[in-house]
Design a protein around this motif. Structure first.
Motif, PDB file in Angstrom:
ATOM      1  N   PHE A 203      11.309  19.109  -9.438  1.00 17.88           N
ATOM      2  CA  PHE A 203      12.314  18.435  -8.614  1.00 17.88           C
ATOM      3  C   PHE A 203      11.963  18.430  -7.132  1.00 17.88           C
ATOM      4  CE2 PHE A 203      14.775  19.824 -12.399  1.00 17.88           C
ATOM      5  CZ  PHE A 203      14.893  18.557 -12.941  1.00 17.88           C
ATOM      6  N   PHE A 204      11.401  19.527  -6.639  1.00 17.83           N
ATOM      7  CA  PHE A 204      11.082  19.596  -5.203  1.00 17.83           C
ATOM      8  C   PHE A 204       9.592  19.382  -4.925  1.00 17.83           C
ATOM      9  CE2 PHE A 204      15.167  21.672  -5.516  1.00 17.83           C
ATOM     10  CZ  PHE A 204      15.836  21.262  -4.376  1.00 17.83           C
ATOM     11  N   ARG A 205       8.763  19.546  -5.941  1.00 13.84           N
ATOM     12  CA  ARG A 205       7.323  19.272  -5.861  1.00 13.84           C
ATOM     13  C   ARG A 205       6.639  19.939  -4.665  1.00 13.84           C
ATOM     14  NH1 ARG A 205       5.555  15.406  -9.449  1.00 13.84           N
ATOM     15  NH2 ARG A 205       7.230  14.409 -10.611  1.00 13.84           N
ATOM     16  N   ASN A 206       7.150  21.094  -4.280  1.00 13.06           N
ATOM     17  CA  ASN A 206       6.572  21.861  -3.161  1.00 13.06           C
ATOM     18  C   ASN A 206       6.497  21.059  -1.861  1.00 13.06           C
ATOM     19  OD1 ASN A 206       6.141  24.265  -4.758  1.00 13.06           O
ATOM     20  ND2 ASN A 206       4.548  23.104  -5.790  1.00 13.06           N
ATOM     21  N   ALA A 207       7.364  20.081  -1.720  1.00 15.63           N
ATOM     22  CA  ALA A 207       7.436  19.334  -0.455  1.00 15.63           C
ATOM     23  C   ALA A 207       8.012  20.252   0.616  1.00 15.63           C
ATOM     24  CB  ALA A 207       8.326  18.106  -0.617  1.00 15.63           C
ATOM     25  N   PRO A 208       7.558  20.142   1.863  1.00 20.07           N
ATOM     26  CA  PRO A 208       8.108  21.026   2.901  1.00 20.07           C
ATOM     27  C   PRO A 208       9.501  20.626   3.376  1.00 20.07           C
ATOM     28  CG  PRO A 208       6.434  19.583   3.836  1.00 20.07           C
ATOM     29  CD  PRO A 208       6.443  19.322   2.345  1.00 20.07           C
ATOM     30  N   ALA A 209       9.911  19.380   3.068  1.00 25.02           N
ATOM     31  CA  ALA A 209      11.222  18.933   3.578  1.00 25.02           C
ATOM     32  C   ALA A 209      11.849  17.927   2.614  1.00 25.02           C
ATOM     33  CB  ALA A 209      11.063  18.300   4.951  1.00 25.02           C
ATOM     34  N   VAL A 210      13.170  17.860   2.658  1.00 23.06           N
ATOM     35  CA  VAL A 210      13.904  16.837   1.901  1.00 23.06           C
ATOM     36  C   VAL A 210      14.917  16.196   2.845  1.00 23.06           C
ATOM     37  CG1 VAL A 210      15.200  16.277  -0.192  1.00 23.06           C
ATOM     38  CG2 VAL A 210      13.800  18.344  -0.142  1.00 23.06           C
TER      39      VAL A 210
ATOM     40  N   GLY B 130       6.601  15.028   3.286  1.00 22.49           N
ATOM     41  CA  GLY B 130       5.563  15.994   3.657  1.00 22.49           C
ATOM     42  C   GLY B 130       4.284  15.257   4.005  1.00 22.49           C
ATOM     43  N   TYR B 131       3.425  15.926   4.755  1.00 20.88           N
ATOM     44  CA  TYR B 131       2.141  15.280   5.090  1.00 20.88           C
ATOM     45  C   TYR B 131       1.355  15.098   3.799  1.00 20.88           C
ATOM     46  CZ  TYR B 131       3.586  16.013   9.842  1.00 20.88           C
ATOM     47  OH  TYR B 131       4.302  15.968  11.007  1.00 20.88           O
ATOM     48  N   GLN B 132       0.840  13.897   3.647  1.00 21.51           N
ATOM     49  CA  GLN B 132       0.213  13.488   2.391  1.00 21.51           C
ATOM     50  C   GLN B 132      -1.042  14.288   2.071  1.00 21.51           C
ATOM     51  OE1 GLN B 132       0.767   9.116   2.692  1.00 21.51           O
ATOM     52  NE2 GLN B 132      -0.787   9.039   1.086  1.00 21.51           N
ATOM     53  N   ALA B 133      -1.121  14.809   0.841  1.00 25.37           N
ATOM     54  CA  ALA B 133      -2.312  15.571   0.443  1.00 25.37           C
ATOM     55  C   ALA B 133      -3.254  14.732  -0.408  1.00 25.37           C
ATOM     56  CB  ALA B 133      -1.894  16.823  -0.318  1.00 25.37           C
TER      57      ALA B 133
ATOM     58  N   PHE C  92       0.817  -1.223   0.000  1.00 22.23           N
ATOM     59  CA  PHE C  92       0.000   0.000   0.000  1.00 22.23           C
ATOM     60  C   PHE C  92       0.849   1.271   0.000  1.00 22.23           C
ATOM     61  CE2 PHE C  92      -3.461   2.639   2.167  1.00 22.23           C
ATOM     62  CZ  PHE C  92      -4.240   2.703   1.026  1.00 22.23           C
ATOM     63  N   ARG C  93       2.159   1.126   0.198  1.00 24.36           N
ATOM     64  CA  ARG C  93       2.998   2.333   0.173  1.00 24.36           C
ATOM     65  C   ARG C  93       3.004   2.886  -1.256  1.00 24.36           C
ATOM     66  NH1 ARG C  93       6.281   1.721  -3.197  1.00 24.36           N
ATOM     67  NH2 ARG C  93       6.991   3.864  -2.988  1.00 24.36           N
ATOM     68  N   ARG C  94       3.020   4.186  -1.391  1.00 22.30           N
ATOM     69  CA  ARG C  94       3.040   4.803  -2.727  1.00 22.30           C
ATOM     70  C   ARG C  94       4.049   5.928  -2.740  1.00 22.30           C
ATOM     71  NH1 ARG C  94       0.610   1.188  -3.988  1.00 22.30           N
ATOM     72  NH2 ARG C  94       2.579   0.875  -5.016  1.00 22.30           N
ATOM     73  N   SER C  95       4.552   6.228  -3.910  1.00 22.21           N
ATOM     74  CA  SER C  95       5.345   7.442  -4.079  1.00 22.21           C
ATOM     75  C   SER C  95       4.373   8.610  -4.001  1.00 22.21           C
ATOM     76  CB  SER C  95       6.024   7.442  -5.447  1.00 22.21           C
ATOM     77  OG  SER C  95       6.982   6.426  -5.495  1.00 22.21           O
ATOM     78  N   ILE C  96       4.629   9.513  -3.096  1.00 24.96           N
ATOM     79  CA  ILE C  96       3.706  10.642  -2.873  1.00 24.96           C
ATOM     80  C   ILE C  96       4.276  11.883  -3.554  1.00 24.96           C
ATOM     81  CG2 ILE C  96       2.578  12.059  -1.097  1.00 24.96           C
ATOM     82  CD1 ILE C  96       1.673   9.022  -1.303  1.00 24.96           C
ATOM     83  N   ARG C  97       3.432  12.499  -4.360  1.00 23.97           N
ATOM     84  CA  ARG C  97       3.897  13.670  -5.123  1.00 23.97           C
ATOM     85  C   ARG C  97       3.043  14.904  -4.846  1.00 23.97           C
ATOM     86  NH1 ARG C  97       4.401   9.139  -8.611  1.00 23.97           N
ATOM     87  NH2 ARG C  97       6.573   8.727  -9.189  1.00 23.97           N
ATOM     88  N   ALA C  98       2.188  14.840  -3.831  1.00 25.53           N
ATOM     89  CA  ALA C  98       1.365  16.009  -3.453  1.00 25.53           C
ATOM     90  C   ALA C  98       1.381  16.108  -1.929  1.00 25.53           C
ATOM     91  CB  ALA C  98      -0.058  15.842  -3.959  1.00 25.53           C
ATOM     92  N   PHE C  99       1.826  17.257  -1.445  1.00 23.34           N
ATOM     93  CA  PHE C  99       2.053  17.416  -0.002  1.00 23.34           C
ATOM     94  C   PHE C  99       1.274  18.606   0.540  1.00 23.34           C
ATOM     95  CE2 PHE C  99       5.885  15.751  -2.055  1.00 23.34           C
ATOM     96  CZ  PHE C  99       6.060  14.556  -1.366  1.00 23.34           C
TER      97      PHE C  99
END
Ligand SMILES: Cc1cc2nc3c(=O)[nH]c(=O)nc-3n(C[C@H](O)[C@H](O)[C@H](O)COP(=O)(O)O)c2cc1C
Length: 267
Positions: A176-183, A247-250, A87-94
């Motif tokens: 590249f950063f996809r507006n994620a709050p952290a890397v 980032g927290y999943q959106a 069930f894990r997924r690559s998350i691209r919206a945070f």
């Protein structure tokens, strides 16, 4: 004399059962007069601490306090583990929300407990959150510069030109950063060390509602960018072997994703 950083056996507690002696992969313990004794310096894997029924061995070099095994809090049904993996997924919206320090502590705890080759425990976890706006700017200006001056590209030029064009049209369209709050960057001696730490961090992250995207493009860009290497002080033997947007999943999923059956050879 036993070095302060090595295993210490409390002979008041040791019953001489030999469990630690049998489990020591370095053959660094033996029984003398019914008590376990340490022969020499070891690589501090902690198996003696983990296996002793009486809690006689200790490793003062670690601040980490061992947790007693309790089936109620340690064991998971196989079905839950396999479903969790699937069930894990690559998350691209945070969500636009920073990772809390309490959650970060749990992520680092998960990464720090994974195995490392030769038990070096040399992984370095570079968590970029407060300074992410400046770091993002540093990377993008380097990419623009590399692109304009036609130097060797860390990623295919057609890919880079597409993402530069999109960002020029809309500054928030940041592939590249996809507006994620952290890397989180993981530097390790052995590449697998970082991969294993990353996988356990991802599983714990999911349980906290934090999504992860392994970002191979960004990893290659950062590894090739001299300013980024200086920023992280990447001057020792560790290589940049994992890059994770956090980032927290959106966005949320309702089922597992289908997969090709893996190639398996039975011999
Ligand atoms: C090492 C590695 C690097 C990856 N790099 C990127 C990347 O640069 N950009 C991206 O969007 N996804 C990246 N991914 C995510 C994969 O595309 C993704 O895992 C795959 O499509 C399967 O989707 P899933 O993770 O949701 O199961 C990467 C995954 C891994 C394991």
């Amino acid at each position: 004399m036993t070095l302060k950083t090595d295993v210490i056996i409390d002979h008041e507690l040791c019953t001489g059962c030999g469990a630690c002696v049998r489990d020591c992969s370095k053959l660094n313990l033996e029984l003398r007069d019914g008590k376990a004794v340490v022969l020499s310096s070891c690589f501090k894997c902690g198996h003696c601490v983990a296996i002793c029924p009486e809690g006689a061995p200790s490793l003062p070099c670690y601040a980490d306090v061992p947790v007693e095994y309790d089936p109620a809090t340690f064991d998971l049904p196989t079905e839950n583990i396999i479903n969790s993996v699937k069930f894990r997924r690559s998350i691209r919206a945070f969500k636009d929300e920073p990772i809390s320090m309490e959650h970060l502590r749990l992520l680092i705890e998960a990464g720090g407990h994974m195995p490392t080759a030769k038990n070096t425990q040399m992984n370095r976890f570079d968590f970029v959150q407060d300074s992410l706006p400046e770091f993002r700017e540093l990377i993008w200006s380097w990419l623009e510069d590399v692109y304009e001056t036609d130097r060797i590209m860390p990623i295919p030029v057609d890919v880079l030109s597409g993402f530069i064009a999109r960002k020029r049209t809309d500054p928030k369209d940041d592939y590249f950063f996809r507006n994620a709050p952290a890397v989180l960057f993981i530097e390790s001696v052995d590449p697998l060390d970082a991969g294993l730490a990353a996988a356990s961090i991802e599983m714990v992250a999911r349980s906290l509602g934090i999504g992860v995207l392994y970002n191979g493009f960004l990893q290659r860009i950062v590894a090739a960018c001299p300013q980024a290497r200086a920023y992280f002080d990447m001057s020792d033997e560790r290589g940049l072997n994992a890059c994770m947007l956090l980032g927290y999943q959106a966005r949320h999923y309702v089922r597992t994703a289908p997969r090709r059956y893996p190639s398996v050879i039975l011999r």
